[in-house]
Design a protein around this motif. Structure first.
Motif, PDB file in Angstrom:
ATOM      1  N   LEU A   7       0.820  -1.215   0.000  1.00 54.66           N
ATOM      2  CA  LEU A   7       0.000   0.000   0.000  1.00 54.66           C
ATOM      3  C   LEU A   7       0.865   1.281   0.000  1.00 54.66           C
ATOM      4  CD1 LEU A   7      -3.113   0.077   0.267  1.00 54.66           C
ATOM      5  CD2 LEU A   7      -2.809   0.559   2.711  1.00 54.66           C
ATOM      6  N   LYS A   8       2.083   1.147   0.487  1.00 53.72           N
ATOM      7  CA  LYS A   8       2.923   2.336   0.744  1.00 53.72           C
ATOM      8  C   LYS A   8       3.115   3.259  -0.472  1.00 53.72           C
ATOM      9  CE  LYS A   8       7.207   1.900   2.234  1.00 53.72           C
ATOM     10  NZ  LYS A   8       8.319   1.483   3.088  1.00 53.72           N
ATOM     11  N   PRO A   9       3.418   2.720  -1.683  1.00 56.50           N
ATOM     12  CA  PRO A   9       3.599   3.644  -2.821  1.00 56.50           C
ATOM     13  C   PRO A   9       2.365   4.500  -3.065  1.00 56.50           C
ATOM     14  CG  PRO A   9       4.261   1.405  -3.402  1.00 56.50           C
ATOM     15  CD  PRO A   9       3.632   1.324  -2.040  1.00 56.50           C
ATOM     16  N   PHE A  10       1.187   3.941  -2.797  1.00 54.65           N
ATOM     17  CA  PHE A  10      -0.060   4.693  -2.984  1.00 54.65           C
ATOM     18  C   PHE A  10      -0.177   5.763  -1.889  1.00 54.65           C
ATOM     19  CE2 PHE A  10      -4.602   5.098  -1.920  1.00 54.65           C
ATOM     20  CZ  PHE A  10      -5.048   5.632  -3.123  1.00 54.65           C
ATOM     21  N   ILE A  11       0.057   5.344  -0.628  1.00 55.94           N
ATOM     22  CA  ILE A  11      -0.035   6.294   0.505  1.00 55.94           C
ATOM     23  C   ILE A  11       0.924   7.460   0.283  1.00 55.94           C
ATOM     24  CG2 ILE A  11       0.404   6.579   2.986  1.00 55.94           C
ATOM     25  CD1 ILE A  11      -0.380   3.631   3.362  1.00 55.94           C
ATOM     26  N   PHE A  12       2.128   7.119  -0.217  1.00 55.90           N
ATOM     27  CA  PHE A  12       3.161   8.155  -0.349  1.00 55.90           C
ATOM     28  C   PHE A  12       2.890   9.133  -1.493  1.00 55.90           C
ATOM     29  CE2 PHE A  12       6.995   6.180   2.098  1.00 55.90           C
ATOM     30  CZ  PHE A  12       6.222   6.155   3.240  1.00 55.90           C
ATOM     31  N   LYS A  13       1.831   8.880  -2.259  1.00 58.34           N
ATOM     32  CA  LYS A  13       1.462   9.863  -3.300  1.00 58.34           C
ATOM     33  C   LYS A  13       0.789  11.080  -2.671  1.00 58.34           C
ATOM     34  CE  LYS A  13       0.321   6.674  -7.120  1.00 58.34           C
ATOM     35  NZ  LYS A  13       1.630   6.479  -7.655  1.00 58.34           N
ATOM     36  N   PHE A  14       0.305  10.921  -1.437  1.00 56.14           N
ATOM     37  CA  PHE A  14      -0.473  11.993  -0.798  1.00 56.14           C
ATOM     38  C   PHE A  14       0.351  12.730   0.259  1.00 56.14           C
ATOM     39  CE2 PHE A  14      -3.428   8.858  -2.383  1.00 56.14           C
ATOM     40  CZ  PHE A  14      -4.357   9.645  -3.044  1.00 56.14           C
ATOM     41  N   ASP A  15      -0.130  13.905   0.611  1.00 57.18           N
ATOM     42  CA  ASP A  15       0.533  14.726   1.627  1.00 57.18           C
ATOM     43  C   ASP A  15       0.672  13.954   2.948  1.00 57.18           C
ATOM     44  OD1 ASP A  15       1.257  17.388   2.929  1.00 57.18           O
ATOM     45  OD2 ASP A  15      -0.527  16.790   4.075  1.00 57.18           O
ATOM     46  N   ALA A  16       1.837  14.053   3.568  1.00 55.40           N
ATOM     47  CA  ALA A  16       2.144  13.233   4.743  1.00 55.40           C
ATOM     48  C   ALA A  16       1.203  13.528   5.914  1.00 55.40           C
ATOM     49  CB  ALA A  16       3.599  13.464   5.155  1.00 55.40           C
ATOM     50  N   GLU A  17       0.900  14.799   6.141  1.00 50.48           N
ATOM     51  CA  GLU A  17       0.035  15.134   7.284  1.00 50.48           C
ATOM     52  C   GLU A  17      -1.385  14.619   7.033  1.00 50.48           C
ATOM     53  OE1 GLU A  17       0.236  19.185   8.595  1.00 50.48           O
ATOM     54  OE2 GLU A  17      -1.262  18.871  10.166  1.00 50.48           O
ATOM     55  N   ARG A  18      -1.818  14.695   5.754  1.00 48.26           N
ATOM     56  CA  ARG A  18      -3.150  14.199   5.422  1.00 48.26           C
ATOM     57  C   ARG A  18      -3.232  12.696   5.697  1.00 48.26           C
ATOM     58  NH1 ARG A  18      -5.657  15.079  -0.338  1.00 48.26           N
ATOM     59  NH2 ARG A  18      -7.586  13.933   0.051  1.00 48.26           N
ATOM     60  N   MET A  19      -2.187  11.981   5.322  1.00 46.33           N
ATOM     61  CA  MET A  19      -2.172  10.532   5.544  1.00 46.33           C
ATOM     62  C   MET A  19      -2.120  10.208   7.045  1.00 46.33           C
ATOM     63  SD  MET A  19      -2.608   8.894   2.790  1.00 46.33           S
ATOM     64  CE  MET A  19      -3.817  10.144   2.480  1.00 46.33           C
ATOM     65  N   HIS A  20      -1.410  11.043   7.789  1.00 43.80           N
ATOM     66  CA  HIS A  20      -1.374  10.847   9.238  1.00 43.80           C
ATOM     67  C   HIS A  20      -2.791  10.998   9.811  1.00 43.80           C
ATOM     68  CE1 HIS A  20      -0.044  10.991  13.378  1.00 43.80           C
ATOM     69  NE2 HIS A  20      -0.772  12.087  13.537  1.00 43.80           N
ATOM     70  N   ASN A  21      -3.499  12.022   9.309  1.00 46.27           N
ATOM     71  CA  ASN A  21      -4.867  12.238   9.803  1.00 46.27           C
ATOM     72  C   ASN A  21      -5.788  11.080   9.427  1.00 46.27           C
ATOM     73  OD1 ASN A  21      -4.033  14.613  10.923  1.00 46.27           O
ATOM     74  ND2 ASN A  21      -4.719  15.888   9.213  1.00 46.27           N
ATOM     75  N   VAL A  22      -5.560  10.502   8.228  1.00 42.94           N
ATOM     76  CA  VAL A  22      -6.358   9.330   7.825  1.00 42.94           C
ATOM     77  C   VAL A  22      -6.075   8.181   8.794  1.00 42.94           C
ATOM     78  CG1 VAL A  22      -6.626   7.550   6.034  1.00 42.94           C
ATOM     79  CG2 VAL A  22      -6.509   9.971   5.381  1.00 42.94           C
ATOM     80  N   ALA A  23      -4.790   7.973   9.119  1.00 44.25           N
ATOM     81  CA  ALA A  23      -4.421   6.883  10.039  1.00 44.25           C
ATOM     82  C   ALA A  23      -5.073   7.091  11.405  1.00 44.25           C
ATOM     83  CB  ALA A  23      -2.904   6.812  10.176  1.00 44.25           C
ATOM     84  N   MET A  24      -5.077   8.341  11.868  1.00 45.87           N
ATOM     85  CA  MET A  24      -5.696   8.633  13.171  1.00 45.87           C
ATOM     86  C   MET A  24      -7.211   8.362  13.114  1.00 45.87           C
ATOM     87  SD  MET A  24      -3.407   9.542  15.386  1.00 45.87           S
ATOM     88  CE  MET A  24      -4.196  10.430  16.700  1.00 45.87           C
ATOM     89  N   SER A  25      -7.834   8.724  11.993  1.00 47.10           N
ATOM     90  CA  SER A  25      -9.285   8.484  11.871  1.00 47.10           C
ATOM     91  C   SER A  25      -9.571   6.987  11.855  1.00 47.10           C
ATOM     92  CB  SER A  25      -9.845   9.081  10.576  1.00 47.10           C
ATOM     93  OG  SER A  25      -9.555  10.429  10.533  1.00 47.10           O
ATOM     94  N   LEU A  26      -8.739   6.205  11.146  1.00 41.64           N
ATOM     95  CA  LEU A  26      -8.938   4.749  11.111  1.00 41.64           C
ATOM     96  C   LEU A  26      -8.820   4.163  12.512  1.00 41.64           C
ATOM     97  CD1 LEU A  26      -7.003   3.674   7.881  1.00 41.64           C
ATOM     98  CD2 LEU A  26      -9.468   3.531   8.322  1.00 41.64           C
ATOM     99  N   MET A  27      -7.845   4.684  13.258  1.00 41.70           N
ATOM    100  CA  MET A  27      -7.661   4.172  14.627  1.00 41.70           C
ATOM    101  C   MET A  27      -8.863   4.533  15.490  1.00 41.70           C
ATOM    102  SD  MET A  27      -3.712   4.262  15.651  1.00 41.70           S
ATOM    103  CE  MET A  27      -2.963   5.448  14.640  1.00 41.70           C
ATOM    104  N   PRO A 104       2.026  23.070   3.619  1.00 41.56           N
ATOM    105  CA  PRO A 104       2.441  21.765   4.107  1.00 41.56           C
ATOM    106  C   PRO A 104       3.582  21.889   5.110  1.00 41.56           C
ATOM    107  CG  PRO A 104       3.346  22.129   1.912  1.00 41.56           C
ATOM    108  CD  PRO A 104       2.483  23.308   2.219  1.00 41.56           C
ATOM    109  N   ARG A 105       3.633  20.943   6.069  1.00 41.26           N
ATOM    110  CA  ARG A 105       4.629  21.066   7.127  1.00 41.26           C
ATOM    111  C   ARG A 105       5.197  19.717   7.575  1.00 41.26           C
ATOM    112  NH1 ARG A 105       0.102  23.229  11.496  1.00 41.26           N
ATOM    113  NH2 ARG A 105      -1.239  21.404  11.310  1.00 41.26           N
ATOM    114  N   ILE A 106       4.818  18.644   6.857  1.00 39.36           N
ATOM    115  CA  ILE A 106       5.519  17.369   7.043  1.00 39.36           C
ATOM    116  C   ILE A 106       5.942  16.868   5.662  1.00 39.36           C
ATOM    117  CG2 ILE A 106       5.455  15.029   7.982  1.00 39.36           C
ATOM    118  CD1 ILE A 106       3.164  15.745   9.743  1.00 39.36           C
ATOM    119  N   PHE A 107       7.223  16.536   5.539  1.00 43.12           N
ATOM    120  CA  PHE A 107       7.760  16.138   4.243  1.00 43.12           C
ATOM    121  C   PHE A 107       8.511  14.812   4.399  1.00 43.12           C
ATOM    122  CE2 PHE A 107       7.720  20.647   5.009  1.00 43.12           C
ATOM    123  CZ  PHE A 107       7.000  21.149   3.929  1.00 43.12           C
ATOM    124  N   ARG A 108       8.319  13.916   3.417  1.00 44.86           N
ATOM    125  CA  ARG A 108       9.051  12.640   3.458  1.00 44.86           C
ATOM    126  C   ARG A 108      10.337  12.748   2.648  1.00 44.86           C
ATOM    127  NH1 ARG A 108       3.988  11.294   1.396  1.00 44.86           N
ATOM    128  NH2 ARG A 108       2.508  10.492   2.933  1.00 44.86           N
TER     129      ARG A 108
END
Ligand SMILES: Cc1cc2nc3c(=O)[nH]c(=O)nc-3n(C[C@H](O)[C@H](O)[C@H](O)COP(=O)(O)O)c2cc1C
Length: 359
Positions: A7-27, A104-108
């Motif tokens: 899944l990672k290549p797909f996740i990494f297409k999106f903004d890091a903070e947005r993905m973090h927020n998605v992970a928090m919502s899933l949790m 944006p304020r988190i960068f990979r």
């Protein structure tokens, strides 16, 4: 290849903070289904007596905790605990709520398995987070509360700002960490001086008898770092958490910038050797005088093993979860346990500090 790696290549297409927020919502979502949560916990929490320790009256069933910054508002305590962490450090929390820096304020930095963050303590403030802590109390594992300083507070009022947060949160942390080392709040790192640390610990001991930690930067001049830690130990700090992110931007080929200036701090593999080196120095100077918690670029059981040998009683991770996924803690614990067995070590207690060279 694990599901997360696919899944990672797909996740990494999106903004890091947005993905973090998605992970928090899933949790957050998973926490509404106790059966799902207990299934996740059963498949991720490995309980080995050989890895468990009692430190400052708290039971840590393995040495791996979550570093501060992932769950700033105490919104995912149970789901994060179900991933196999033995403790969570929440925050940083400031007295007043604040939005943090512009996005944006988190960068990979993907090639380097690293992250650059310039968040700036975005959080709901002590009172806002208090409500979330109360909902989850009593906690299933030790919970540390990391306290930072509001950006708009002048340096002379810093102590009061930390004090008000501690007063608000004092009943809901198993330990407290004073963050003096984030690069994203102007002037914060200047508080890493002997005089402020004395005032801070005097203030905190008058409010609580719970364990108190300070979290330091990897970029301090070594003599100054040793003096500050020595003073903290004299003032009965429970331990040192080393380290926060680094502002050594030479570690990545293309640091993220705003208005032509490098921003934020680097974490992950580019920080590994620097953070290990700091621990080595702290171990040589302060092992057995205070508890050392090592954090920075820890991405494998081998690295944890080495940090324990250098004197850390516990470690924390964050960026390795971004690159390794939610099962990293489980795998690290399994591998660490295997490594102890292979080396004929009966308990991690026997390992801690064995690599310290005092010459
Ligand atoms: C996105 C992000 C946010 C962070 N926020 C905080 C914070 O609020 N307070 C703090 O003390 N450290 C914060 N940190 C630093 C981490 O706690 C940790 O010290 C650092 O990332 C090194 O560990 P790692 O290489 O395992 O990520 C943050 C790090 C990241 C990547």
């Amino acid at each position: 290849m694990s599901f997360y790696q696919k899944l990672k290549p797909f996740i990494f297409k999106f903004d890091a903070e947005r993905m973090h927020n998605v992970a928090m919502s899933l949790m957050h979502f998973s926490s509404k289904f106790p059966l799902l949560e207990s299934y996740i916990a059963k498949s991720h929490c490995c309980i080995y007596e050989e890895l468990s320790q009692n430190i400052h009256g708290l039971k840590f069933y393995n040495p791996i905790g979550l570093a501060s910054g992932f769950d700033k508002n105490a919104e995912a305590i149970r789901p994060l605990a179900s991933l196999g962490f033995s403790f969570l450090e929440l925050g940083s929390i400031t007295q007043m709520p604040q939005d943090g820096n512009p996005k944006p304020r988190i960068f990979r930095h993907i090639e380097q398995e690293s992250v650059q963050n310039a968040l700036g303590f975005n959080n709901k403030g002590a009172r806002g987070v208090l409500a979330n802590l109360q909902k989850n109390y009593p906690f299933c594992i030790p919970i540390g509360i990391n306290i930072g300083k509001n950006k708009n507070i002048v340096m002379a009022d810093s102590l009061k700002n930390y004090e008000l947060s501690l007063e608000t949160l004092k009943d809901y942390g198993d330990y407290f960490t004073f963050n003096l080392s984030s690069p994203n709040t102007p002037g914060l790192r200047d508080l890493q001086n002997e005089s402020f640390v004395v005032d801070l610990l005097d203030m905190a001991h008058a409010i609580t008898t719970k364990p108190l930690f300070i979290k330091i930067s990897p970029d301090m001049e070594i003599d100054s770092m040793l003096r500050v830690c020595q003073k903290a130990i004299e003032k009965k700090v429970s331990g040192i958490i080393a380290t926060n992110t680094t502002i050594d931007y030479s570690l990545v080929p293309q640091p993220a910038q705003r208005n032509g200036h490098n921003i934020g701090g680097l974490s992950g593999k580019v920080l590994t050797s620097k953070s290990r080196e700091i621990l080595k120095i702290l171990g040589q100077n302060f092992f057995r005088q205070t508890t050392l918690i090592s954090v920075g670029g820890i991405a494998s059981a081998d690295e944890i093993y080495e940090r324990l040998r250098l004197g850390a009683s516990l470690v924390q991770i964050m960026t390795s979860m971004v690159y390794g996924g939610p099962s990293v803690v489980k795998h690290m614990n399994i591998q660490l346990h295997k490594k102890l067995e292979a080396d004929g070590i009966k308990h991690i207690r026997e390992l801690i500090g064995t690599g310290i060279n005092r010459d």
